[in-house]
Design an enzyme around this catalytic site. Structure first.
Site, mmCIF file in Angstrom:
data_model
loop_
_atom_site.group_PDB
_atom_site.id
_atom_site.type_symbol
_atom_site.label_atom_id
_atom_site.label_comp_id
_atom_site.label_asym_id
_atom_site.label_seq_id
_atom_site.Cartn_x
_atom_site.Cartn_y
_atom_site.Cartn_z
ATOM 1 N N GLU A 152 87.226 -32.562 44.347
ATOM 2 C CA GLU A 152 86.428 -31.612 45.129
ATOM 3 C C GLU A 152 84.944 -31.687 44.787
ATOM 4 O OE1 GLU A 152 88.608 -27.450 46.180
ATOM 5 O OE2 GLU A 152 88.519 -27.910 44.051
ATOM 6 N N TRP A 188 80.237 -23.864 59.090
ATOM 7 C CA TRP A 188 81.093 -24.940 58.585
ATOM 8 C C TRP A 188 81.661 -25.600 59.838
ATOM 9 C CZ3 TRP A 188 86.261 -26.373 58.878
ATOM 10 C CH2 TRP A 188 86.689 -27.314 57.919
ATOM 11 N N LYS A 220 90.333 -30.486 41.280
ATOM 12 C CA LYS A 220 89.010 -30.049 40.824
ATOM 13 C C LYS A 220 88.059 -31.246 40.783
ATOM 14 C CE LYS A 220 89.112 -26.706 41.251
ATOM 15 N NZ LYS A 220 90.170 -25.959 41.765
ATOM 16 N N ARG A 250 80.882 -19.817 52.478
ATOM 17 C CA ARG A 250 81.803 -19.966 53.607
ATOM 18 C C ARG A 250 81.493 -21.194 54.462
ATOM 19 N NH1 ARG A 250 84.580 -15.187 54.566
ATOM 20 N NH2 ARG A 250 85.086 -15.910 56.646
ATOM 21 N N HIS A 301 107.080 -45.553 39.808
ATOM 22 C CA HIS A 301 107.467 -45.771 41.205
ATOM 23 C C HIS A 301 106.258 -46.012 42.110
ATOM 24 C CE1 HIS A 301 111.546 -44.933 40.137
ATOM 25 N NE2 HIS A 301 111.195 -43.775 39.605
ATOM 26 N N CYS A 331 82.478 -20.375 58.063
ATOM 27 C CA CYS A 331 81.360 -19.788 58.771
ATOM 28 C C CYS A 331 81.187 -18.355 58.284
ATOM 29 C CB CYS A 331 81.521 -19.769 60.281
ATOM 30 S SG CYS A 331 81.641 -21.399 60.997
ATOM 31 N N ASN A 333 82.643 -16.817 64.349
ATOM 32 C CA ASN A 333 83.429 -17.475 63.307
ATOM 33 C C ASN A 333 84.853 -17.568 63.840
ATOM 34 O OD1 ASN A 333 84.780 -18.261 60.971
ATOM 35 N ND2 ASN A 333 84.777 -16.201 60.104
ATOM 36 N N GLY A 334 85.429 -18.779 63.840
ATOM 37 C CA GLY A 334 86.788 -18.947 64.345
ATOM 38 C C GLY A 334 86.856 -20.182 65.222
ATOM 39 N N GLU A 386 96.182 -29.822 39.939
ATOM 40 C CA GLU A 386 95.008 -28.958 40.030
ATOM 41 C C GLU A 386 93.803 -29.618 39.350
ATOM 42 O OE1 GLU A 386 94.126 -26.585 41.747
ATOM 43 O OE2 GLU A 386 92.481 -25.646 40.668
ATOM 44 N N LYS A 446 84.703 -22.323 51.044
ATOM 45 C CA LYS A 446 85.579 -21.563 50.157
ATOM 46 C C LYS A 446 86.674 -20.823 50.909
ATOM 47 C CE LYS A 446 85.882 -19.154 46.029
ATOM 48 N NZ LYS A 446 86.648 -20.254 45.465
HETATM 49 C C1 G6P Z 1 89.781 -23.611 50.185
HETATM 50 C C2 G6P Z 1 89.075 -23.430 48.859
HETATM 51 C C3 G6P Z 1 90.088 -23.562 47.714
HETATM 52 C C4 G6P Z 1 91.246 -22.597 47.897
HETATM 53 C C5 G6P Z 1 91.882 -22.747 49.281
HETATM 54 C C6 G6P Z 1 92.858 -21.611 49.554
HETATM 55 O O1 G6P Z 1 90.221 -24.913 50.308
HETATM 56 O O2 G6P Z 1 88.046 -24.378 48.699
HETATM 57 O O3 G6P Z 1 89.446 -23.301 46.480
HETATM 58 O O4 G6P Z 1 92.189 -22.816 46.909
HETATM 59 O O5 G6P Z 1 90.890 -22.700 50.302
HETATM 60 O O6 G6P Z 1 92.131 -20.403 49.606
HETATM 61 P P1 G6P Z 1 92.711 -18.999 49.275
HETATM 62 O O7 G6P Z 1 91.550 -18.059 49.463
HETATM 63 O O8 G6P Z 1 93.804 -18.734 50.259
HETATM 64 O O9 G6P Z 1 93.206 -19.028 47.883
#
Ligand code: G6P
Length: 610
Positions: free
Chosen positions: A490, A75, A487, A27, A506, A2, A100-101, A483, A605
């Site tokens: 996501e 969000w 990606k 956000r 396994h 948010c 926000n929260g 990772e 994000k």
């Molecule tokens: C969200 C974002 C990710 C990020 C994660 C941790 O899930 O979409 O890209 O890696 O938060 O965020 P930070 O700001 O703590 O790295």
């Protein structure tokens, strides 16, 4: 999660709110809204489902003007994305609020308020705040006192912005657990969840501390602390330019950020290396006295930053010989800790505001970890402010939800930490000099990897119609595979799993067939032969392999095996180099699938709620 924006000015505030919301869209973007008080102190509000563009369109049909107002991009936590759940929330047409929260005691408050005949129009936890505020205002309190009393009634996390028609020359803001800054202008002042949202109107900010409540008027800002005492907070000047958060010629932020990696890494190294050593003072003036006591390392992070932490564990244990644990913050914070003496507690975070990571840091301090260090991309963030030591990753603003340049600069920061700690544990000078040399060459090497872009674009065609994919690596390349899989899932919504290649037999081998593309990362390291055997196991079962392999890995393309060659690199920097083609692969697959690359569904994000 948010985004909040607000302002009080001598000009129409609506365009400032909408522009701020666009900049905060990373956000959360499932619904948005603004509320303003017009010249007659009449409260008007417009809310829409979906992205800020929808709100903009609605505002052209239903323009609202005023010199004071608040806005929000959501969000969803409590309540589906719907107009009725969008903020601002309003009570009795007099007071409006953005939040926000998460309010944890909302059910109890709601129950009481319903008994008092407050009418609920949303499914959110936030709506109780506006009714509670109204209750306090109804007792004849001024807005500031009503907000202070309201936040005392709340359990959970909040950043709030409030306007009230009976006090139309004040905007009140409050913060506990969720970020909020105040932008200082000339005869105008603003609030926002981050500084970048306000860069077009100011570069001077107060950062609210936990428990602060602030009153913004046109001619000044008053801040009160947790004990309701007036306080002064330092003014921070942001060095970011307003266009640092613009997309420029790139089709997507993610692509821009992938291509910014050479520069971002060069910035992260700037001033931190001598010719052949890493400067310990880069971690702050107290670094030397703290590092000399360190005997263990505990790393905590979330998402992509957690993958950086996993890579760090391999490096730290093998080079510094210090025991190193790594854990996701949401697990760490809710289990009993065994705290080893002289443990350095390291958090890794792009935003420095991730709720779980921040809570883990606070817990670590409580349970007695010796020292804390944050590797972070936002200097003004809570994580940095609350840690003893910090190393900034200087990636610049990262807007695409899928993290790219923040990740590779985190890996660079981890290497700097590794060298500094290893030096104290006997790392020979020539080895340090060798890694420093590799770091210096890194930006150029990434430029070279980026030249694979068109080949990777072609490769992506093999993935776009698939439902599953596997990513394999061994050793430090295992988190790189994780990772890569993250990606892809996501942004393309293809189910992807990262696996240590030796673990295939396994379980995941059962999934392998011609419809499950398998990506492997194969630098020329000591596990290469083991990896090759694992890939044979896949091939023998009809799996199609796409391997990013060192030129000298001795791997050849053939039926069902595609090889993309990578120039030879030292083991220390191989996780950084091999991450880049995986980012490009995810990007191109998402493009082919037509998904929203920068704002993938259901994600946000900066995750400032649990
Ligand atoms: C969200 C974002 C990710 C990020 C994660 C941790 O899930 O979409 O890209 O890696 O938060 O965020 P930070 O700001 O703590 O790295």
């Amino acid at each position: 999660m948010c985004g909040i924006v607000g302002g009080i000015a001598n000009r129409d505030i609506t365009p400032v709110l909408v522009d701020g919301l666009k900049r905060l869209e990373y956000r959360g973007y499932d619904s948005a809204g603004v509320a303003v008080l017009d010249e007659q102190a009449c409260l008007t509000r417009v809310r829409t489902v979906g992205k800020i563009a929808n709100l903009q369109q609605e505002l052209t049909k239903l323009p609202i003007n005023g010199k004071i107002g608040i806005g929000h991009t959501r969000w969803a936590t409590h309540g589906e994305p719907a107009t009725r759940n969008a903020h601002p929330h309003v009570c009795k047409q007099s007071v409006a609020l953005v939040h926000n929260g998460i309010i944890e005691n909302f059910e109890g408050l709601k129950h009481t308020q319903q008994a008092e005949e407050y009418l609920f129009t949303s499914d959110t936890d936030s709506e109780v705040i506006v009714h509670q505020l109204h209750k306090h205002l109804n007792q004849g309190k001024e807005l500031l006192l009503a907000v202070q009393d309201t936040v005392d009634d709340l359990e959970g996390a909040y950043a709030l912005g409030v306007v009230y028609n009976a006090e139309p020359d004040k905007l009140v803001a409050a913060r506990r657990g969720s970020p909020l800054v105040i932008g200082i202008g000339e005869e105008e002042n603003f609030i926002a969840s981050d500084m970048a949202a306000l860069l077009p109107v100011t570069n001077r900010f107060y950062i609210l501390e936990e428990g602060d409540v602030a009153v913004l008027a046109r001619d000044g800002v008053k801040i009160y602390d947790l004990n309701r005492q007036p306080v002064t907070r330092p003014v921070h000047e942001s060095k970011l330019s307003s266009d640092a958060v613009e997309r420029g010629e790139y089709a997507h932020y993610m692509l821009k950020e992938i291509y910014e990696q050479p520069q971002a890494i060069a910035e992260t190294l700037e001033g931190r290396l001598t010719e052949d050593t890493v400067l310990e003072a880069s971690f702050g003036p107290k670094a030397a006295s703290i590092f000399k006591q360190v005997r263990n390392i505990q790393i905590v992070a979330c998402g992509t930053s957690y993958h950086a932490g996993m890579i760090a564990k391999y490096g730290f244990e093998s080079v510094t010989r210090l025991p190193c644990n790594v854990e996701v913050a949401s697990e760490f914070r809710y289990r009993r800790q065994v705290v080893q003496p002289n443990t350095l507690f390291v958090t890794i975070s792009q935003s420095g505001e991730t709720a779980d990571t921040l809570a883990a840091l606070r817990l670590a301090k409580e349970v007695g970890y010796a020292h804390t260090l944050a590797i972070c991309n936002v200097p003004e963030s809570s994580l940095v402010r609350e840690s003893e030591l910090s190393l900034m990753t200087r990636a610049g603003p990262e807007i695409g939800v899928a993290s790219t340049k923040a990740f590779t600069t985190q890996l660079v920061a981890i290497l700097l930490l590794l060298i500094v700690l290893a030096r104290r544990n006997g790392l020979p000078r020539d080895m340090e000099a060798k890694v420093v040399e590799q770091l210096r060459q890194l930006p150029g090497m990434i430029e070279d990897v980026l030249k694979l872009d068109s080949k990777i674009e072609k490769l992506a065609e093999n993935f776009a119609d698939k439902h599953h994919a596997l990513f394999l690596g061994r050793g430090m390349m295992y988190p790189v595979a994780l990772e890569g899989a993250l990606k892809l899932k996501e942004i393309s919504y293809i189910h992807a799993e990262g696996y240590p290649a030796g673990e295939l037999k396994h379980g995941p081998l059962a999934l392998v067939d011609a419809d499950v593309p398998i990506v492997a990362v194969a630098p020329n390291d000591k596990l290469l032969d083991k990896l090759k055997s694992n890939l044979q196991e896949v091939r023998a079962r009809g799996g199609k392999l796409y391997v990013f392999a060192d030129q000298h890995a001795g791997m050849s393309a053939g039926e069902g095996v595609t090889i993309l060659e990578i120039a030879p690199v030292d083991i220390a920097i191989s996780p950084i180099i091999y991450s880049v083609p995986l980012q490009l692969l995810a990007y191109h697959v998402a493009l082919l699938k037509g998904t929203d690359v920068d704002q993938p569904r259901n994600l946000a994000k900066s995750v400032t709620v649990e």
